[in-house]
Design a protein around this motif. Structure first.
Motif, PDB file in Angstrom:
ATOM      1  N   PRO A 158       4.854 -46.507 108.198  1.00  0.00           N
ATOM      2  CA  PRO A 158       5.069 -46.902 106.792  1.00  0.00           C
ATOM      3  C   PRO A 158       4.482 -45.939 105.777  1.00  0.00           C
ATOM      4  CG  PRO A 158       3.427 -48.308 107.843  1.00  0.00           C
ATOM      5  CD  PRO A 158       4.043 -47.495 108.931  1.00  0.00           C
ATOM      6  N   THR A 159       3.360 -45.301 106.089  1.00  0.00           N
ATOM      7  CA  THR A 159       2.690 -44.457 105.083  1.00  0.00           C
ATOM      8  C   THR A 159       3.436 -43.160 104.808  1.00  0.00           C
ATOM      9  OG1 THR A 159       1.306 -43.501 106.830  1.00  0.00           O
ATOM     10  CG2 THR A 159       0.427 -45.409 105.627  1.00  0.00           C
ATOM     11  N   TYR A 160       4.441 -42.826 105.605  1.00  0.00           N
ATOM     12  CA  TYR A 160       5.213 -41.606 105.368  1.00  0.00           C
ATOM     13  C   TYR A 160       6.343 -41.836 104.362  1.00  0.00           C
ATOM     14  CZ  TYR A 160       2.820 -39.150 109.130  1.00  0.00           C
ATOM     15  OH  TYR A 160       1.871 -38.535 109.905  1.00  0.00           O
ATOM     16  N   PHE A 161       6.400 -43.043 103.823  1.00  0.00           N
ATOM     17  CA  PHE A 161       7.428 -43.356 102.827  1.00  0.00           C
ATOM     18  C   PHE A 161       6.738 -43.670 101.508  1.00  0.00           C
ATOM     19  CE2 PHE A 161       9.062 -44.170 107.017  1.00  0.00           C
ATOM     20  CZ  PHE A 161      10.301 -43.546 106.984  1.00  0.00           C
ATOM     21  N   SER A 162       7.209 -43.064 100.462  1.00  0.00           N
ATOM     22  CA  SER A 162       6.488 -43.039  99.179  1.00  0.00           C
ATOM     23  C   SER A 162       6.191 -44.423  98.635  1.00  0.00           C
ATOM     24  CB  SER A 162       7.285 -42.232  98.153  1.00  0.00           C
ATOM     25  OG  SER A 162       8.579 -42.801  97.981  1.00  0.00           O
TER      26      SER A 162
END
Length: 682
Positions: free
Chosen positions: A517-521
């Motif tokens: 999830p953290t790789y999506f802004s």
């Protein structure tokens, strides 16, 4: 051999469809009733539209249902019931009576001649038991002629001739008052009440047996039509008498014995007609519903439903042709509309009715009623997942049946009093049968892996396990999915697409982002991006892979294929433009664009195309700074026009006009989101 195997492999889908049609045609024709098919339609109280009709053989005229009913009613009304005279009870009563006669004269009344008194009393007893004594009952009127059975002998008497037990006192009073023995009334009364007993009883079994025998002996015919005689002339009105002659001719014609040659000829005719009907259905699906045609599971589902309705109708026809309307045939368009669309549901319904029209009595009336009911089903049933809608639609369908049948009978009978009330009951029972469509749809979903609005409604619940997990793991993505769902639903409503389907697809389209999830802004809580330490190609691979992860998760959760389609197609074959540009800064023109493109497939229907537009617009709208009406309009136009230029909607059944309508909705929704107002002059 190898070429044959290659041919079979390449054409296995078409071979399967051909096999399915052949099997369905075989099953239907095999169970069709075999017999001559009368080539004329018979409509009462209408002009005979065919040529002059002559009898080709002698045949008997069948009595009409009304005539048979009147004859049966007359027999029942005039039938004499059976009463049985019990000889043993009579003999015992007489014996007891004779032994007590000697006590009739008190010592104080020695002036009477004992012999004459005894003769009077015995005669009174014998008159009483001439036809016996019965209990008081109101089963039949007193003037009814009944059959009194005394052992092997029977005789007809009026019921009133058999004295009732309650009339015993009046009978003795009358007998004594007309005799010289009035002073002995109390003694005689005591004697009779002590020694008489009921000995005549109603014999229900014998009465019923006799009545049934008379009813069974009713002749089904009246008169004959001789060979060569004219039955009816062209243009002549089909009145009651001629109608009965025509119906009798049809019955005689269809009951004739078959030889093998004739039977095979008729079977060939049935096979050709049924095959032609299914060919028309397949051509319609191929031309207008190609996605369904390519899916053998859906084709199997459609043919199974046709076979189910035809089979159910054949069972009822075999039991009693008069009950054919009890079959809830409108379940077919209801079911197909729930899984596919109204046009396919109606077309399939019409094909099925045409097939049944070969074998049902009064085929024109049957087909008219069923087609009208099918049209009403398609027009009225919407949002099947709402139970109230189903009840309202069933009421409307049943009402149309009743009104149509009433109209037909007013034409044929010319009187409202001749209408059969039984048919109305059948239509009501058929309406009740339609209420079972919801459990039937649920069963079909499990067996065929399809999805209906009922399941979509369940999947739209944000409290479902996977959506709750999305909200906890990737709250930004969950919020994005809700916004996309609202935009997509509004867009679908605007162009007449399946709003519930596209809303559910939007809710689940990004579940793959839960993996990283953290790789999506939208899920990043700080200004530091997880991509800062990665190569552009690696970052693009992570972004692109959320689609594959989503498909994997959806399959584990056993989401329907129609929902997984949204996960597959919501990016089509678009380019991860940001990381591609970063790669170009490193490699220049040698950067391979294919490494930065989603694998597809492209959207293939209106719903998936709507989701792609709404997803792109909603995600990109987060980058807008100080938006106004002009910026939003230009922003929406730019994103969607880029997708059109990239040929992303090439496979979707969507028009430029519908795309413009979607743009309009998205512009309006974004303006509402950003709370834009009209700029007032200073």
């Amino acid at each position: 051999m190898k070429k044959v195997l290659q041919f079979l492999y390449k054409n296995q889908a078409n071979i399967y469809k051909i096999s399915l049609v052949v099997l369905t045609v075989f099953l239907i024709v095999y169970f069709f009733p075999k017999g001559y098919k009368f080539k004329y339609d018979i409509d009462k109280n209408t002009p005979w539209p065919y040529e002059n009709l002559y009898a080709q053989f002698d045949y008997s005229i069948l009595k009409s249902n009304e005539e048979l009913k009147e004859e049966r009613d007359d027999i029942v009304k005039n039938h004499s019931p059976y009463y049985e005279f019990d000889q043993n009870i009579y003999r015992n009563a007489k014996k007891s009576f004779s032994s007590d006669i000697k006590n009739i004269l008190p010592d104080s009344l020695e002036q009477y001649n004992p012999k004459r008194v005894k003769q009077f009393v015995k005669k009174t007893f014998d008159d009483l038991y001439q036809f016996g004594l019965r209990i008081d009952e109101d089963r039949f009127p007193e003037d009814k002629v009944v059959i009194l059975k005394k052992g092997p002998k029977v005789e007809e008497v009026l019921l009133s001739a058999i004295y009732k037990q309650d009339d015993l006192k009046n009978y003795i009073n009358a007998a004594v008052e007309n005799s010289p023995y009035k002073d002995l009334k109390e003694n005689i009364m005591e004697l009779f009440f002590k020694n008489t007993e009921v000995n005549v009883f109603y014999n229900a079994e014998l009465t019923e047996k006799s009545l049934n025998q008379k009813l069974d002996n009713i002749s089904q015919t009246r008169g004959t039509v001789k060979k060569g005689s004219k039955i009816i002339s062209k243009g002549e009105i089909v009145d009651s008498d001629k109608y009965q002659k025509l119906v009798s001719l049809k019955a005689e014609y269809e009951s004739q014995d078959w030889d093998d040659s004739s039977l095979n000829t008729v079977i060939v005719g049935y096979v050709l007609l049924v095959s032609l009907a299914f060919l028309m259905l397949l051509l319609f699906i191929k031309k207008y519903r190609e996605d369904i045609y390519e899916d053998n599971n859906k084709i199997t589902f459609i043919f199974f439903n046709i076979l189910f309705i035809v089979g159910l109708s054949l069972v009822v026809l075999h039991f009693n042709p008069d009950y054919v309307y009890v079959v809830p045939i409108c379940i077919l368009p209801l079911t197909l509309k729930a899984f596919f669309d109204p046009r396919l549901g109606l077309f399939t319904h019409v094909i099925t009715v045409l097939i049944l029209g070969f074998i049902v009595p009064n085929s024109f009336e049957y087909m008219f009623l069923q087609i009208i009911a099918g049209i009403v089903t398609i027009l009225t049933v919407s949002e099947l997942y709402k139970r109230a809608n189903l009840f309202i639609s069933v009421f409307q369908i049943t009402l149309v049946y009743l009104v149509s049948y009433l109209a037909f009978n007013l034409i044929q009978e010319g009187s409202i009093y001749e209408i059969e009330g039984q048919k109305f009951i059948l239509f009501l029972l058929s309406g009740v049968g339609l209420l079972f469509v919801q459990p039937l749809i649920y069963s079909y979903e499990k067996v065929f892996g399809l999805i209906s609005d009922l399941s979509l409604l369940e999947l739209s619940d944000t409290n479902s396990k996977i959506l709750k997990q999305l909200a906890e793991t990737a709250p930004g993505t969950f919020h994005h999915s809700l916004n996309v769902a609202n935009l997509a639903e509004a867009s679908a409503n605007e162009i007449g697409a399946n709003a519930l389907l596209v809303r559910v697809g939007a809710l689940y389209h990004d579940i793959g982002k839960m993996k990283q999830p953290t790789y999506f802004s939208e899920n990043q809580k700080t200004s530091v991006s997880a991509h800062d330490e990665l190569e552009p190609l690696e970052s693009a691979r992570i972004i692109i892979n959320h689609r594959a992860y989503g498909i994997e998760m959806a399959k584990k959760q056993k989401l329907p294929d129609r929902i997984i389609d949204f996960i597959r197609t919501h990016h089509g074959t678009s380019l991860v433009y940001y990381f591609y540009k970063n790669q170009q800064e490193i490699d220049g023109e040698s950067a391979d664009e294919n490494n930065f493109r989603y694998p597809g497939p492209k959207p293939f229907n209106k719903e998936t195309a709507i989701l792609m537009m709404c997803d792109s617009v909603e995600a990109a709208s987060k980058s807008l700074k100080e938006p106004n009406t002009k910026i939003i309009n230009s922003f929406v136009e730019k994103i969607i026009d880029k997708q059109v230029e990239d040929r992303q909607f090439l496979n979707a059944d969507i028009t430029f006009r519908e795309i413009e309508q979607i743009k309009k909705i998205l512009k309006g929704k974004l303006k509402n989101i950003y709370h834009l107002r009209v700029e007032y002059p200073e």
